[in-house]
Design a protein around this motif. Structure first.
Motif, PDB file in Angstrom:
ATOM      1  N   LEU A 164       0.841  -1.204   0.000  1.00 17.91           N
ATOM      2  CA  LEU A 164       0.000   0.000   0.000  1.00 17.91           C
ATOM      3  C   LEU A 164       0.876   1.254   0.000  1.00 17.91           C
ATOM      4  O   LEU A 164       0.629   2.208  -0.739  1.00 17.91           O
ATOM      5  N   ARG A 167       2.290   1.963  -3.386  1.00 17.18           N
ATOM      6  CA  ARG A 167       1.311   2.595  -4.284  1.00 17.18           C
ATOM      7  C   ARG A 167       1.166   4.069  -3.935  1.00 17.18           C
ATOM      8  O   ARG A 167       1.121   4.940  -4.807  1.00 17.18           O
ATOM      9  N   ALA A 172       1.437   9.810  -4.908  1.00 16.31           N
ATOM     10  CA  ALA A 172       1.447  11.123  -4.251  1.00 16.31           C
ATOM     11  C   ALA A 172       2.627  11.200  -3.282  1.00 16.31           C
ATOM     12  O   ALA A 172       2.466  11.062  -2.074  1.00 16.31           O
ATOM     13  N   SER A 175       2.388  13.598  -0.088  1.00 16.99           N
ATOM     14  CA  SER A 175       1.483  13.086   0.939  1.00 16.99           C
ATOM     15  C   SER A 175       2.075  11.853   1.601  1.00 16.99           C
ATOM     16  O   SER A 175       1.899  11.636   2.803  1.00 16.99           O
ATOM     17  N   VAL A 179       2.956  10.966   5.824  1.00 17.87           N
ATOM     18  CA  VAL A 179       2.533   9.910   6.738  1.00 17.87           C
ATOM     19  C   VAL A 179       3.735   9.046   7.148  1.00 17.87           C
ATOM     20  O   VAL A 179       3.568   7.977   7.720  1.00 17.87           O
ATOM     21  N   ARG A 284      -6.256   1.852 -15.314  1.00 15.00           N
ATOM     22  CA  ARG A 284      -7.213   2.634 -14.564  1.00 15.00           C
ATOM     23  C   ARG A 284      -7.236   4.062 -15.069  1.00 15.00           C
ATOM     24  O   ARG A 284      -6.219   4.715 -15.181  1.00 15.00           O
ATOM     25  N   VAL A 287     -10.193   8.440 -11.520  1.00 14.67           N
ATOM     26  CA  VAL A 287     -11.293   9.360 -11.327  1.00 14.67           C
ATOM     27  C   VAL A 287     -10.831  10.378 -10.309  1.00 14.67           C
ATOM     28  O   VAL A 287     -10.475  10.040  -9.200  1.00 14.67           O
ATOM     29  N   GLN A 288     -10.781  11.598 -10.718  1.00 14.72           N
ATOM     30  CA  GLN A 288     -10.252  12.585  -9.786  1.00 14.72           C
ATOM     31  C   GLN A 288     -11.059  13.863  -9.881  1.00 14.72           C
ATOM     32  O   GLN A 288     -11.358  14.369 -10.950  1.00 14.72           O
ATOM     33  N   ARG A 289     -11.435  14.363  -8.739  1.00 14.15           N
ATOM     34  CA  ARG A 289     -12.125  15.643  -8.725  1.00 14.15           C
ATOM     35  C   ARG A 289     -11.076  16.726  -8.643  1.00 14.15           C
ATOM     36  O   ARG A 289     -10.062  16.565  -8.014  1.00 14.15           O
TER      37      ARG A 289
ATOM     38  N   GLY B  87      -4.126  16.687   0.276  1.00 11.35           N
ATOM     39  CA  GLY B  87      -3.166  15.585   0.116  1.00 11.35           C
ATOM     40  C   GLY B  87      -3.770  14.197   0.109  1.00 11.35           C
ATOM     41  O   GLY B  87      -3.149  13.240   0.579  1.00 11.35           O
ATOM     42  N   THR B  88      -4.965  14.073  -0.475  1.00 11.14           N
ATOM     43  CA  THR B  88      -5.616  12.760  -0.523  1.00 11.14           C
ATOM     44  C   THR B  88      -4.835  11.791  -1.417  1.00 11.14           C
ATOM     45  O   THR B  88      -4.318  12.189  -2.453  1.00 11.14           O
ATOM     46  N   PHE B  89      -4.773  10.528  -1.015  1.00 14.25           N
ATOM     47  CA  PHE B  89      -4.290   9.479  -1.918  1.00 14.25           C
ATOM     48  C   PHE B  89      -5.484   9.058  -2.755  1.00 14.25           C
ATOM     49  O   PHE B  89      -6.303   8.241  -2.334  1.00 14.25           O
ATOM     50  N   VAL B  90      -5.588   9.639  -3.963  1.00 11.39           N
ATOM     51  CA  VAL B  90      -6.857   9.536  -4.700  1.00 11.39           C
ATOM     52  C   VAL B  90      -7.135   8.145  -5.236  1.00 11.39           C
ATOM     53  O   VAL B  90      -8.276   7.774  -5.449  1.00 11.39           O
ATOM     54  N   ARG B  91      -6.089   7.358  -5.482  1.00 11.56           N
ATOM     55  CA  ARG B  91      -6.323   6.080  -6.151  1.00 11.56           C
ATOM     56  C   ARG B  91      -6.668   4.956  -5.197  1.00 11.56           C
ATOM     57  O   ARG B  91      -6.943   3.853  -5.611  1.00 11.56           O
ATOM     58  N   VAL B  92      -6.575   5.189  -3.910  1.00 12.08           N
ATOM     59  CA  VAL B  92      -6.886   4.119  -2.969  1.00 12.08           C
ATOM     60  C   VAL B  92      -8.143   4.498  -2.188  1.00 12.08           C
ATOM     61  O   VAL B  92      -8.636   5.621  -2.278  1.00 12.08           O
ATOM     62  N   LEU B 100      -2.879   4.353   5.765  1.00  5.65           N
ATOM     63  CA  LEU B 100      -1.610   4.995   5.423  1.00  5.65           C
ATOM     64  C   LEU B 100      -1.219   6.007   6.483  1.00  5.65           C
ATOM     65  O   LEU B 100      -0.043   6.178   6.794  1.00  5.65           O
ATOM     66  N   GLN B 132     -13.240   4.828  -3.611  1.00  5.88           N
ATOM     67  CA  GLN B 132     -11.976   5.434  -4.047  1.00  5.88           C
ATOM     68  C   GLN B 132     -11.934   6.875  -3.536  1.00  5.88           C
ATOM     69  O   GLN B 132     -12.848   7.667  -3.787  1.00  5.88           O
ATOM     70  N   GLY B 134     -10.435   9.547  -4.269  1.00  4.42           N
ATOM     71  CA  GLY B 134     -10.484  10.652  -5.216  1.00  4.42           C
ATOM     72  C   GLY B 134     -11.904  11.052  -5.575  1.00  4.42           C
ATOM     73  O   GLY B 134     -12.136  12.137  -6.094  1.00  4.42           O
ATOM     74  N   THR B 135     -12.870  10.166  -5.308  1.00  4.77           N
ATOM     75  CA  THR B 135     -14.252  10.475  -5.664  1.00  4.77           C
ATOM     76  C   THR B 135     -15.038  11.040  -4.482  1.00  4.77           C
ATOM     77  O   THR B 135     -16.221  11.310  -4.602  1.00  4.77           O
ATOM     78  N   GLY B 138     -15.269  17.409  -1.792  1.00  5.60           N
ATOM     79  CA  GLY B 138     -14.209  18.222  -1.222  1.00  5.60           C
ATOM     80  C   GLY B 138     -14.219  18.212   0.300  1.00  5.60           C
ATOM     81  O   GLY B 138     -13.196  18.037   0.949  1.00  5.60           O
TER      82      GLY B 138
END
Ligand SMILES: Nc1ncnc2c1ncn2[C@@H]1O[C@H](COP(=O)(O)OP(=O)(O)OP(=O)(O)O)[C@@H](O)[C@H]1O
Ligand SMILES: [Mg+2]
Lengths: 290, 236
Positions: A164, A167, A172, A175, A179, A284, A287-289, B87-92, B100, B132, B134-135, B138
Motif C-alpha cells: 500500500l 502505491r 502522491a 502526501s 505519513v 485505470r 477518477v479525480q475531482r 493531500g488525498t491518496f486519490v487512487r486508494v 496509510l 476510491q 479521489g471520488t 471536497g
C-alpha cells in the motif's frame, strides 16, 4: 481447426513470456512513470547469473533463488546509485540513463560470457504427461509461473502495508512523506521487485530462445506491447496483454501477414492502442475531482 | 524550552525568500494560531516545520532539533500535518488512506481503535470507507485529511485551513472535535485558518504574519481585542 488450436496454444506459450516481461515493465512504470528500456537486458543478465551458478555446479533451484535475490538487490542498487541522484532531472536524462544501462548490461554480458549462444536448462520435465503434443511442458510451466507471480504481486499490493505504501509513494510522494513513508526507498523497492520479476522472466525465456546477450531484443518489444495493451497501470492487464500479444502474433503470422512482418505487428498494435484506448484494456482511468 | 520552538526561521523557494526570520513557540498541550493575509507565509511556515521547504534558522520539537531533517523522520516524531489541498491518496480507498496515516506505527491494536475513533468523529468517512478516495466530495476529503493526521496518533498537529470547503455546520463540528482531541489527549496544535474569529476562539496564542515576518503576537484574547486585527481579520 486443429491448426487454429495449435497456433492459439503456442501463442499462449509465447504470450506467457511477454506477460512476464510486461509485468516487470508495469512494476517500474507504476513506480516512476517511465518505461525502463533496459528491463529486457537486466532480465538477460540475471539469466546469465543463473547459468554461471549452474555451470559452477549449483543445483537449479538454488541458482534460481540466489539469482532472484541478487537481482532484487541489484535492482534496488541501480535505483539508489543511478536514479536517486537524478530524480528531479528532466525525462530526457532518464531516457539517456536507460539507454546507457541497456548498453552496459548488453556489453558486459558479452564481455564476460561472449556472444555465442548457450543452452539453458528448464526446470520442467521434457515431455508432457498423457502424450499431449499441442504444447510443451516448459510452455505450460511458464504459464503457471507467470500466473503465480501475478497472484503474488496482487496479494502483495492489495494486502500488505508495504505494498500500500508503495502505491501511495508512487501516486502522491508529498502526501506519502507526510505519513512517514520513505519515498526513495519505496522507489528502490519497486526497482528491486521489477528486477526480480524480470529475472524469473529471463530464466523462463532462456531455455526457449537460448541464452545470449541479445536474446531479449524482439521479446522486449512484445513485452512493451503487452503492457500497453493491458494498460500500464495494471499488473493483471499486463499479463492479459502479454498473452493476447502472443496469440495475436501467432494467429496473424499464420493466417494474415506471414512471419516476416511479426515485429512490425507489435509496433502497429502499440500505436493503435495508444491512439484509440491510451489507458489500455484494464488500465485505470483515475477518477479525480479537481 | 517550549514544546515547539522556532527561531529566526527563513524559507526559500528557489531564489524567492518567503519567510524572513520568524520566531515563535508553542507550549505542550497548547493551541497556537497563525493569522495573515493570502501569501503572508502561513503555509510555508507549516511546510518548513515538517521539512518540505529549504529553510534557515532553528526549529526544535520536544527538545530536539528537527531543522533540516527529512519529512518522514519528522513525522515519525509525532508531527501530523493536514496539508493545504488535503493531500488525498486519490487512487486508494478511504480506509486505505486512514491506514496509510498509521503507516509509521507498529501498535496495530491501538491503530484499529484509532480507526474506529476517527469513524466515530466522521461517520461520513465510515459510510464511504471502501470508496476510491479521489471520488469523495471536497468536504469529505477535508475530513479524511484530518482523520489521516489523527491516525498518526500525533503529539503535534499542523493544521492548514482545516475548515476549507466545509459547510458552516460541519466546521463547527470539526472545531469541536479538534478541541476534544486537544483537551482529552493533550495534542498540541498549530493552526492556520482563514476564519480568524473561529481560530482565535479555539487557540490560546496567536501570531500575525505579514509578508514573511511576525508583526504581532500575544494571547488569543489580546489579539482578538486589537483594533487593527479586528478591522482587517475579524471584520467588526
Ligand atoms: N512553490 C512556490 N514557489 C515559489 N513561491 C512560492 C511557492 N509557494 C509559495 N510561494 C510564495 O511564498 C509566499 C508565501 O506563500 P504561502 O503559501 O506560505 O502563503 P499563505 O500565507 O499560506 O497564503 P494563503 O492564505 O493564500 O494560503 C507567497 O508569496 C507565495 O507566492
Ligand atoms: Mg496557505
Amino acid at each position: 481447426m486443429d491448426l487454429f488450436l495449435q497456433q492459439t496454444l503456442s501463442g499462449l506459450a509465447t504470450g506467457a513470456i511477454y506477460a512476464c516481461i510486461a509485468l516487470s515493465v508495469v512494476m517500474i512504470y507504476q513506480a516512476i512513470d517511465h518505461f525502463n528500456f533496459a528491463q529486457g537486458e537486466m532480465a538477460m543478465f540475471s539469466a546469465f547469473i543463473t547459468w554461471q551458478l549452474i555451470d559452477w555446479g549449483a543445483n537449479y533451484w538454488v541458482a534460481f533463488f540466489v539469482c532472484i535475490v541478487v537481482s532484487f538487490i541489484g535492482g534496488m542498487a541501480i535505483e539508489r546509485i543511478v536514479f536517486a541522484p537524478i530524480h528531479n532531472a528532466p525525462i530526457l536524462s532518464h531516457i539517456v540513463v536507460f539507454i546507457a544501462l541497456f548498453q552496459i548490461f548488453n556489453a558486459t554480458a558479452g564481455f564476460i560470457w561472449e556472444f555465442t549462444i548457450k543452452e539453458f536448462p528448464s526446470p520442467f520435465p521434457d515431455k508432457m504427461p498423457l502424450d499431449i503434443r499441442m504444447i510443451g511442458a516448459h510452455e505450460v510451466g511458464i504459464v503457471g509461473v507467470t500466473l503465480i507471480m501475478l497472484a503474488l504481486i496482487y496479494l502483495f499490493f492489495r494486502f500488505t502495508p508495504i505494498g500500500l505504501a508503495m502505491r501511495a509513494a508512487a501516486a502522491a510522494p508529498d502526501s506519502a512523506r507526510l505519513v512517514g513513508i520513505n519515498v526513495g526507498w519505496m522507489l528502490a523497492l519497486g526497482w528491486g521487485l521489477a528486477a526480480a520479476i524480470g529475472a524469473v522472466a529471463g530464466m523462463m525465456i532462456a531455455p526457449i530462445v537460448f541464452l545470449e546477450p541479445n536474446m531479449m531484443l524482439g521479446i522486449l518489444l512484445y513485452g512493451f506491447a503487452g503492457a500497453v495493451v493491458g494498460g500500464l497501470t495494471s499488473p493483471l492487464g499486463a499479463v492479459l496483454g502479454g498473452f493476447l500479444m502472443g496469440v495475436l502474433e501467432n494467429l496473424a503470422g499464420t493466417y494474415i501477414i506471414g512471419s516476416e512482418l511479426k515485429l512490425t505487428f507489435a509496433l502497429v498494435v502499440i500505436v493503435t492502442i495508444l491512439i484509440f484506448k491510451p489507458s489500455g484494456l484494464l488500465g485505470r482511468v483515475v477518477v479525480q475531482r479537481v | 524550552m517550549a514544546f515547539l520552538e522556532v527561531a529566526n526561521l527563513e524559507a526559500f523557494y528557489g531564489p524567492i525568500q518567503a519567510l524572513h526570520g520568524i520566531s515563535f513557540s508553542l507550549e505542550q498541550g497548547g493551541i497556537t494560531t497563525i493569522l495573515g493575509a493570502n501569501g503572508a507565509g502561513k503555509t510555508t511556515t507549516l511546510r518548513s516545520i515538517c521539512g518540505m521547504v529549504k529553510t534557515g534558522g532553528e526549529i526544535s520539537f520536544d527538545g530536539e532539533s528537527i531543522a533540516g531533517k527529512a519529512t518522514e523522520a519528522i513525522v515519525r516524531h509525532g508531527v501530523a500535518h493536514v496539508p493545504e489541498g488535503r493531500g488525498t491518496f486519490v487512487r486508494v480507498t478511504t480506509e486505505e488512506n486512514l491506514k496509510l496515516g498509521a503507516f509509521s506505527r507498529r501498535d496495530s491494536k491501538a491503530v484499529q481503535q484509532d480507526m474506529e475513533r476517527v469513524y466515530g468523529y466522521f461517520p461520513r468517512l465510515k459510510e464511504r470507507r471502501n470508496q476510491q478516495a479521489g471520488t469523495l466530495s471536497g468536504g469529505e476529503q477535508q475530513m479524511l485529511a484530518v482523520g489521516r493526521a489523527l491516525m498518526l496518533h500525533p503529539r503535534l498537529m499542523l493544521l492548514d485551513e482545516p475548515s476549507f470547503g466545509l459547510a458552516p455546520l460541519i466546521v463547527q463540528e470539526l472545531f469541536g472535535i479538534l478541541r476534544t482531541i486537544n483537551k482529552d489527549e493533550g495534542v498540541s496544535m498549530l493552526l492556520v485558518e482563514q476564519n480568524a474569529s473561529l481560530a482565535l476562539e479555539l487557540a490560546d496564542h496567536a501570531y500575525l504574519l505579514e509578508t514573511g515576518r511576525v508583526v504581532m503576537s500575544g494571547t488569543a484574547d489580546e489579539i482578538s481585542a486589537d483594533e487593527s486585527v479586528r478591522e482587517s481579520y475579524l471584520g467588526y
